[in-house]
Design a protein around this motif. Structure first.
Motif, PDB file in Angstrom:
ATOM      1  N   PHE A   7      39.097  35.583  56.067  1.00  0.00           N
ATOM      2  CA  PHE A   7      40.288  34.979  55.594  1.00  0.00           C
ATOM      3  C   PHE A   7      41.006  36.240  54.574  1.00  0.00           C
ATOM      4  N   GLU A   8      41.783  37.086  55.019  1.00  0.00           N
ATOM      5  CA  GLU A   8      42.329  38.258  54.316  1.00  0.00           C
ATOM      6  C   GLU A   8      43.189  37.918  53.297  1.00  0.00           C
ATOM      7  N   LYS A   9      43.961  36.922  53.282  1.00  0.00           N
ATOM      8  CA  LYS A   9      45.036  36.432  52.334  1.00  0.00           C
ATOM      9  C   LYS A   9      43.996  35.673  51.219  1.00  0.00           C
ATOM     10  N   LEU A  10      42.863  35.530  51.133  1.00  0.00           N
ATOM     11  CA  LEU A  10      42.091  34.809  50.205  1.00  0.00           C
ATOM     12  C   LEU A  10      41.380  36.019  49.356  1.00  0.00           C
ATOM     13  N   GLU A  32      35.507  32.760  34.769  1.00  0.00           N
ATOM     14  CA  GLU A  32      36.923  32.570  35.150  1.00  0.00           C
ATOM     15  C   GLU A  32      37.268  33.372  36.366  1.00  0.00           C
ATOM     16  N   PHE A  33      38.250  33.214  37.146  1.00  0.00           N
ATOM     17  CA  PHE A  33      38.596  34.149  38.066  1.00  0.00           C
ATOM     18  C   PHE A  33      40.022  33.547  38.578  1.00  0.00           C
ATOM     19  N   GLU A  34      40.867  34.424  39.285  1.00  0.00           N
ATOM     20  CA  GLU A  34      42.050  34.330  39.861  1.00  0.00           C
ATOM     21  C   GLU A  34      41.999  34.134  41.424  1.00  0.00           C
ATOM     22  N   LEU A  35      42.360  33.175  41.790  1.00  0.00           N
ATOM     23  CA  LEU A  35      42.413  33.227  43.313  1.00  0.00           C
ATOM     24  C   LEU A  35      43.914  32.907  43.701  1.00  0.00           C
ATOM     25  N   ASN A  36      44.512  34.230  44.324  1.00  0.00           N
ATOM     26  CA  ASN A  36      45.749  34.543  44.649  1.00  0.00           C
ATOM     27  C   ASN A  36      46.700  34.232  43.308  1.00  0.00           C
ATOM     28  N   ASN A  37      45.912  34.796  42.435  1.00  0.00           N
ATOM     29  CA  ASN A  37      47.019  34.784  41.123  1.00  0.00           C
ATOM     30  C   ASN A  37      47.066  33.410  40.438  1.00  0.00           C
ATOM     31  N   LYS A  38      46.191  32.583  40.730  1.00  0.00           N
ATOM     32  CA  LYS A  38      46.022  31.264  40.248  1.00  0.00           C
ATOM     33  C   LYS A  38      44.634  31.206  39.516  1.00  0.00           C
ATOM     34  N   LYS A  39      44.736  30.374  38.277  1.00  0.00           N
ATOM     35  CA  LYS A  39      43.374  30.571  37.450  1.00  0.00           C
ATOM     36  C   LYS A  39      42.669  29.348  37.876  1.00  0.00           C
ATOM     37  N   ASN A  40      41.295  29.973  37.909  1.00  0.00           N
ATOM     38  CA  ASN A  40      40.145  28.886  38.335  1.00  0.00           C
ATOM     39  C   ASN A  40      39.029  28.909  37.331  1.00  0.00           C
ATOM     40  N   LYS A  41      38.033  27.905  37.585  1.00  0.00           N
ATOM     41  CA  LYS A  41      36.760  28.340  36.840  1.00  0.00           C
ATOM     42  C   LYS A  41      35.474  27.994  37.708  1.00  0.00           C
ATOM     43  N   PHE A  42      34.425  28.489  37.333  1.00  0.00           N
ATOM     44  CA  PHE A  42      33.220  28.197  38.180  1.00  0.00           C
ATOM     45  C   PHE A  42      31.958  28.380  37.364  1.00  0.00           C
ATOM     46  N   LYS A  43      30.735  27.347  37.931  1.00  0.00           N
ATOM     47  CA  LYS A  43      29.502  27.385  37.499  1.00  0.00           C
ATOM     48  C   LYS A  43      28.471  27.657  38.463  1.00  0.00           C
ATOM     49  N   ILE A  44      27.648  28.394  38.272  1.00  0.00           N
ATOM     50  CA  ILE A  44      26.691  28.709  39.189  1.00  0.00           C
ATOM     51  C   ILE A  44      25.411  28.452  38.629  1.00  0.00           C
ATOM     52  N   PHE A  53      21.403  27.361  45.762  1.00  0.00           N
ATOM     53  CA  PHE A  53      22.650  27.267  44.571  1.00  0.00           C
ATOM     54  C   PHE A  53      23.462  26.146  44.422  1.00  0.00           C
ATOM     55  N   LYS A  54      23.838  25.732  43.208  1.00  0.00           N
ATOM     56  CA  LYS A  54      24.801  24.768  43.051  1.00  0.00           C
ATOM     57  C   LYS A  54      25.839  25.362  42.452  1.00  0.00           C
ATOM     58  N   ILE A  55      26.869  25.260  43.143  1.00  0.00           N
ATOM     59  CA  ILE A  55      28.331  26.041  42.744  1.00  0.00           C
ATOM     60  C   ILE A  55      29.173  25.232  42.359  1.00  0.00           C
ATOM     61  N   LYS A  56      29.934  24.920  41.406  1.00  0.00           N
ATOM     62  CA  LYS A  56      30.957  24.052  40.756  1.00  0.00           C
ATOM     63  C   LYS A  56      32.319  24.873  40.605  1.00  0.00           C
ATOM     64  N   THR A  57      33.339  24.626  41.194  1.00  0.00           N
ATOM     65  CA  THR A  57      34.861  25.268  40.968  1.00  0.00           C
ATOM     66  C   THR A  57      35.716  24.267  40.815  1.00  0.00           C
ATOM     67  N   SER A  58      36.781  24.683  40.107  1.00  0.00           N
ATOM     68  CA  SER A  58      37.962  23.936  39.753  1.00  0.00           C
ATOM     69  C   SER A  58      39.088  24.680  39.341  1.00  0.00           C
ATOM     70  N   GLY A  59      40.177  24.333  39.550  1.00  0.00           N
ATOM     71  CA  GLY A  59      41.578  24.940  39.423  1.00  0.00           C
ATOM     72  C   GLY A  59      42.533  24.542  40.303  1.00  0.00           C
ATOM     73  N   ILE A  60      43.414  25.719  40.528  1.00  0.00           N
ATOM     74  CA  ILE A  60      44.798  25.585  41.540  1.00  0.00           C
ATOM     75  C   ILE A  60      44.560  26.228  42.903  1.00  0.00           C
ATOM     76  N   VAL A  61      44.921  25.889  43.736  1.00  0.00           N
ATOM     77  CA  VAL A  61      44.786  26.627  45.226  1.00  0.00           C
ATOM     78  C   VAL A  61      46.093  26.320  46.081  1.00  0.00           C
ATOM     79  N   ASN A  62      46.711  27.168  46.866  1.00  0.00           N
ATOM     80  CA  ASN A  62      47.602  26.893  47.866  1.00  0.00           C
ATOM     81  C   ASN A  62      47.297  27.196  49.030  1.00  0.00           C
ATOM     82  N   ILE A  63      46.856  26.070  49.821  1.00  0.00           N
ATOM     83  CA  ILE A  63      46.256  26.208  50.973  1.00  0.00           C
ATOM     84  C   ILE A  63      47.097  26.871  52.167  1.00  0.00           C
ATOM     85  N   GLN A  64      48.348  26.376  51.869  1.00  0.00           N
ATOM     86  CA  GLN A  64      49.274  27.045  53.012  1.00  0.00           C
ATOM     87  C   GLN A  64      49.514  28.402  53.118  1.00  0.00           C
TER      88      GLN A  64
END
Length: 463
Positions: A7-10, A32-44, A53-64
């Motif tokens: 997924f090259e656009k990810l 924290e990280f940015e996914l396509n310039n949108k702020k997200n959080k994670f816990k591993i 591994f248990k991975i929890k993420t939350s934030g904002i995404v644009n699937i289109q």
């Protein structure tokens, strides 16, 4: 910064994290990280080397935005989400995903359904991946009294759909149906289904890119199906599917006035797959074509034959119809000074006894093999092609007072030489149509035309 090669656009950027670990494989990390310039959080986290591994993420995404070249996603804007993944390795994991759609517009053209922004709604599903299959389950969309529930969608390792579970759809007043499987037959039953928007759209490619490998039968029994400008009642069909391909299909329905519609997929006398559509009403099934939006009344017959070289030949016949509100034809008649036909067009419409189109589809390019229309006021012939990019390059001629030409045509041999093939005329105008969205029309006003048959006849004499 990094991205996943599938997924090259990810694109992941600005990753900030802290990690704690020990010699037994226990890990805890958050950041924290940015996914396509949108702020997200994670816990591993992981308890030890033997646990996932248990991975929890939350934030904002644009699937289109991520899959823009592959699909048309029902939600175009940013979505707030949360997910939890149990990861053994990159090929084996399970995940739970939830989306909050209150700030999103949801558009489902297949059901002519739109959820407005600010209407409370949620979408969630579970996903399992291993080396043999991919499975979505408990797929649930809820917005007020509207909901879609799909028990599961089962894909093979290459993401071709091989099975699906029970489905319930309740969207607005015009979509109430369910699907269940019994004895390897998928049964779709319901009181209403709204296909009016979907059938009005010309380009459905990105809606239809799902790869299918389903085997079995499909039976449909829908009391009312809404189509552009009309509706079908008591629609029933029977379909046989092999590796996702429709092998046989037989469907029938009535319009409100008891005129009929039928649709078949059969093998013709040459052993090739053919699609046959017969409708006592033409207009609802031509709505997707902008240049035919002014068609009124008429019957429709379509026959498409699929050839072994992956091309197809399609024949379309429309009989006893009127044409009105047609910008391209209006311009041709205006420039050619055919005021009588123009007046008719702007009134009740120009009546055609018959229109016929035969075209070949090769590598998504449409090549017209034959096209004509005949009526008491006007006749036309058309040729050319429409490219893969929907760019049209067409040319043709148009003849007024076609009734006179029909009389001439009845004279044996001479009539055929003078008037050419059906629809062509002695007097008229030639025209060219080019373009994609905004068609450009060039018209050569009324003059004496030399029909194709006369041209050929003269060549024979010259030889």
């Amino acid at each position: 910064k990094f991205n996943y090669k599938k997924f090259e656009k990810l694109i992941f950027t600005k990753i900030n994290t802290s990690i704690n670990f020990n010699n037994y494989g226990k890990i805890f990390s958050k950041g924290e990280f940015e996914l396509n310039n949108k702020k997200n959080k994670f816990k591993i986290s992981r308890l030890n080397n033997k646990r996932p591994f248990k991975i929890k993420t939350s934030g904002i995404v644009n699937i289109q935005e991520i899959f823009s070249d592959k699909i048309i996603f029902p939600v175009k804007n940013n979505i707030r989400y949360s997910s939890e993944i149990l990861l053994n390795d990159i090929e084996n994991y399970t995940t739970e995903v939830k989306f909050d759609l209150i700030n999103s517009k949801v558009d489902l053209p297949l059901f002519n359904y739109v959820k407005k922004k600010d209407d409370k709604s949620n979408f969630e599903f579970s996903f399992i991946k291993n080396k043999k299959f991919n499975k979505f389950s408990k797929i649930n969309y809820v917005s007020n009294n509207n909901n879609i529930y799909i028990r599961y969608l089962l894909f093979d390792d290459k993401f071709s759909l091989i099975d699906l579970g029970n489905i319930n759809i309740n969207l607005g007043e015009k979509n109430k149906l369910k699907m269940f499987k019994k004895n390897n037959i998928y049964n779709i039953v319901g009181s209403r289904l709204d296909l009016s928007k979907y059938l009005s759209q010309k380009n459905k490619k990105k809606y239809n890119n799902l790869k299918l490998k389903i085997n079995g039968g499909l039976r449909m029994d829908i009391k009312k199906i809404f189509i552009p400008g009309d509706f079908l009642i008591d629609y029933k069909n029977s379909i046989q599917i092999k590796k996702g391909e429709i092998i046989e299909l037989d469907s029938f329905a009535n319009f409100e006035d008891l005129s009929s519609f039928s649709h078949q997929v059969i093998k013709n006398k040459f052993g090739n797959k053919s699609i046959v559509i017969n409708s006592d009403k033409a207009k609802p099934f031509l709505k997707a074509y902008q240049f035919l939006k002014g068609i009124d009344k008429g019957t429709l017959d379509i026959n498409r034959e699929y050839l072994p070289n992956k091309s197809s030949i399609t024949e379309v016949k429309i009989e006893n119809f009127y044409l009105k509100e047609m910008p391209v034809l209006t311009k041709i008649l205006s420039v050619a000074s055919l005021t009588g036909a123009l007046d008719i067009l702007e009134g009740k419409g120009i009546f055609f006894k018959e229109a016929y189109l035969k075209y070949e589809l090769v590598n998504e390019e449409l090549r017209i093999l034959e096209c004509y229309g005949t009526g008491p006021s006007l006749g036309f012939v058309l040729g050319g092609r429409i490219g893969k990019d929907d760019f049209a390059s067409l040319n043709g001629s148009l003849a007024p007072a076609n009734t006179i030409n029909n009389i001439v045509r009845e004279i044996p041999v001479v009539g055929k030489i003078l008037t050419g093939k059906k629809g062509d005329g002695i007097f008229g105008a030639s025209f060219k149509i080019k373009g994609k969205d905004n068609l450009k029309v060039e018209v050569n006003p009324i003059k004496t035309l030399t029909p194709r048959f006369i041209q050929r006849f003269l060549k024979i004499f010259k030889k």
